[in-house]
Scaffold this motif. Structure first.
Motif: not given
Length: 765
Positions: A344-355
């Motif tokens: 989920v973190l590296t897929g669905d929430l990739a944008a949030e992780l990148s931020t």
């Protein structure tokens, strides 16, 4: 303002919070508006509740079935009857002795269709960061190259044929406001000149530059930590509190806020000391609500886990897990949870992780990722203290101790980074656990519930009592629940499934080409049992579960062939899925008796334990429901059944027994609230002592429930097991036999629980 717990004084000269004695949750929607809720008031008043708990009532996306997609904080939703309808409902409720509690949504608003329904967002799209409404939303303008990415198109932009129509830009079914002075530009220049970039919905995963609710891009985060934004988004709610229309508030998803404690203090100052406030906060088993929050407690998922756990056999749970792992080849719970978090973190929430990685600085990206994956609770809080040692140690093994220490230091010294880290952590836990791992790990579905611990779901009786004593001492007016609009299975469905832990052989041998689906289907069918439209509801729940689990299909990448196979499996295998018959009756009378004991025992503990119990719509009687939208079906209020019981008819069957129990305890809570203070465990003695869970409230009420009754019956019943009652003479609350003498001293459980697997005793006089 000093810390306040409902039922306790804020300060010596300040009145205490006025808490409900119980609440009843109503799911409002255009098909069930304020007028329909008003029509239910006489029944709910007769049932004994003190307050109606309403799902969100502010203006929402047209047709919304839940109301959490708010579009306008300044108006009560017209589809429900508008403000006049809400005030009429409050008057009707008040005339019957009831108050109102509102569910409010401070964390997010809708990105609706049409967009102009959300006026603050529409103005930001038109005027950009210079708009007075730009402060409302967490937008990273720099990350978007000066534009807000709007992933709202059904197809790539080129396929939507954008065109100018007056002062708006039309792209397929969507329309957007044009920046002043750009309408005459050629299309490429016009698009580049806007403060937004219309985009295909799939771009949200990697390119989103606004904070959203979990992974739902059509819910945009609101910066309620800004005092002006708080004032604007809460004005109508505060007006309703000041006018006495509303007496309590449920705060949705408090973990999503940048500064939950600051928000809650601001809210408390605005609503005054007497308004009952609870927060939707998912607590891990060993986690505690921050003591400085000026609230009465949580909405009650922590209580749900303890009540469920008391009726779960640890030995049988372990055997089910062994069989499940062997037959499916799936990994264990810890591995499943970690794998889902990473996905989920590296897929669905990739944008949030990148931020977060961009803000953390060079060399810390891996440590940010690993700390988020390793974190054991929904989000870190000061005093709960920054980053846990467990998370730090686990992350250091993958990303290096020096880098992890760097992120830890950043969390401590940069409040903005710490807030965004915490908000992302909360979204990750919710999406990876509740909305993925809980659907993927299936040895015992009753354990995969909001707030639960699927790897260790059983709760010893001593732990249950310690939890209750803590509530009575620290959070006496916290909310408690068993079924909600978010539970994946209602309490009564879970009560049936958890019987399997007492006799894993009842699970049978799920087979077929997809053993994972077979395990889920069998338990879901057992939980639902005989019910209206059972086959259709089962198929819908299994299809949703398969998409959430994301093993073969998902919401964003649906595999039509697999989903068709799920439907065919359910339609062809349902009789076999429940053990030899077209319904769970094929499991035999002993199963149904154990399910009855769980159903009544769970209801008793919930209604008698410390806290403010909430009854979900229709759950005053037996209520078997699956995941939403199944659990948001129109409520059935058992008016006639309650009237017959009140007229003296004896209850027939588990549904009416639950109704009688619920009404008796809710009425007692309302008429004699002083009985429901304190918590004193009562210990049984004898060969079946482990099957009794009993406690006293204050000095005037005793609750006794049977646990693990299937095993109890197999071992020969209560035999000479007994329970020492507190001093005094005790009268059964539920239909005492005419002329029966009160109980006193030591009582045989075989006698006390002869007719029902539960008992409620009230001190004579």
């Amino acid at each position: 303002m000093s810390q306040s717990h409902a039922g306790q004084e804020l300060e010596s000269d300040v009145p205490a919070v006025v808490a409900p004695t119980s609440t009843y949750r109503l799911q409002l929607c255009p098909e069930f508006p304020f007028a329909a809720a008003g029509a239910a008031v006489p029944h709910l008043a007769s049932l004994g509740v003190s307050h109606l708990h309403l799902s969100p009532v502010l203006e929402a996306v047209p047709g919304s079935t839940h109301g959490y997609d708010v579009t306008d904080h300044s108006r009560v939703r017209e589809e429900l009857g508008g403000e006049a309808g809400l005030r009429d409902l409050a008057r009707t409720a008040r005339a019957h002795g009831l108050g109102l509690v509102l569910d409010i949504v401070p964390n997010h608003m809708a990105v609706p269709t049409p967009l102009r329904l959300n006026r603050p967002l529409w103005e930001v799209l038109r005027d950009g960061p210079h708009s007075p409404f730009a402060r409302w939303f967490d937008i990273d303008w720099e990350a978007g190259g000066g534009q807000l990415l709007l992933p709202v198109l059904a197809n790539p932009l080129a396929q939507e044929e954008p065109k100018v129509d007056g002062d708006v830009l039309r792209c397929g079914e969507q329309e957007f406001p044009l920046r002043e002075g750009t309408a005459a530009l050629p299309l490429p220049e016009l698009l580049a000149a806007q403060w937004y970039r219309p985009a295909y919905w799939r771009e949200a995963r990697t390119s989103l530059n606004y904070r959203r609710f979990f992974t739902i891009s059509d819910l945009i985060g609101v910066r309620v930590e800004d005092p002006e934004v708080f004032a604007a988004t809460h004005a109508k709610v505060l007006e309703l509190v000041r006018d006495g229309v509303v007496e309590g508030l449920r705060i949705d998803h408090v973990d999503g806020l940048a500064d939950p404690e600051g928000y809650l203090h601001r809210l408390r100052a605005a609503v005054g000391p007497r308004c009952w406030v609870v927060v939707e906060k998912i607590l891990a088993r060993d986690e505690r609500l921050p003591s400085g929050w000026p609230v009465a407690g949580t909405t009650g998922y922590d209580a749900l886990h303890r009540v469920d756990g008391v009726f779960t056999d640890p030995a049988g749970t372990a055997r089910l897990a062994e069989r499940y792992l062997a037959s499916t080849g799936m990994p264990g719970w810890e591995q499943t949870a970690e794998a889902c978090a990473r996905e989920v973190l590296t897929g669905d929430l990739a944008a949030e992780l990148s931020t977060l990685q961009r803000r953390s600085g060079p060399g810390l990206a891996d440590a940010v990722r690993e700390l988020l994956i390793a974190y054991p609770v929904y989000r870190p809080y000061p005093g709960g203290a920054g980053l846990s040692e467990r998370a730090v140690e686990r992350a250091a093994r993958r990303a290096g101790a020096e880098a992890v220490a760097g992120v830890r230091e950043l969390v401590l010294r940069d409040p903005a980074f710490a807030a965004r880290f915490a908000q992302t952590s909360a979204a990750l836990r919710a999406k990876s656990l509740e909305d993925r791992a809980f659907y993927r790990y299936a040895p015992l579905l009753s354990a995969t519930e909001v707030g639960g611990e699927p790897g260790d779901p059983a709760v010893p009786v001593a732990e249950f009592h310690a939890y209750c004593a803590g509530l009575a001492r620290d959070w006496p007016a916290t909310g408690t629940v068993l079924s909600t609009h978010d539970t994946k299975r209602s309490a009564d469905a879970r009560a049936r499934i958890s019987v399997l832990t007492q006799d894993p052989g009842l699970m049978g041998e799920p087979d077929g080409d997809d053993p994972q689906l077979a395990w889920v289907a069998r338990q879901t069918a057992i939980g639902l049992g005989e019910a209206p439209e059972a086959a259709e509801r089962l198929e819908q729940a299994l299809l949703k579960g398969a998409r959430e689990a994301a093993l073969h299909t998902s919401w964003t990448d649906q595999d039509a062939a697999y989903e068709d196979a799920v439907g065919r499996y359910v339609r062809s295998a349902r009789p076999a899925a429940v053990g030899g018959g077209a319904s769970a009756d094929g499991l035999g009378g002993s199963f149904e008796e154990a399910a009855r004991a769980n159903l009544l025992g769970m209801a008793l503990l919930h209604l008698a334990m410390p806290g403010v119990p909430e009854v979900y719509q229709g759950a005053e009687t037996e209520y078997r429901a699956l995941v939403d939208p199944d659990n948001r079906r129109p409520a059935r209020f058992p008016r006639e059944e309650l009237a017959r019981l009140d007229a003296g008819d004896p209850p027939r069957g588990a549904a009416q027994e639950k109704l009688a129990l619920t009404a008796a305890l809710l009425r007692l809570r309302r008429s004699r609230p002083a009985l429901f203070t304190g918590h004193t465990p009562l210990a049984a003695r004898g060969p079946a002592a482990e099957h009794c869970v009993a406690f006293a409230r204050s000095a005037g009420l005793v609750a006794v429930a049977t646990r693990l009754s299937h095993r109890l019956a197999a071992a020969g019943g209560w035999r000479d097991t007994s329970l020492e009652l507190p001093p005094g003479r005790w009268v059964p609350l539920l239909a005492p036999a005419p002329g029966a003498a009160p109980y006193g001293g030591r009582v045989a459980l075989a006698e006390l629980l002869r007719e029902l697997p539960v008992a409620v005793l009230v001190a004579e006089g």
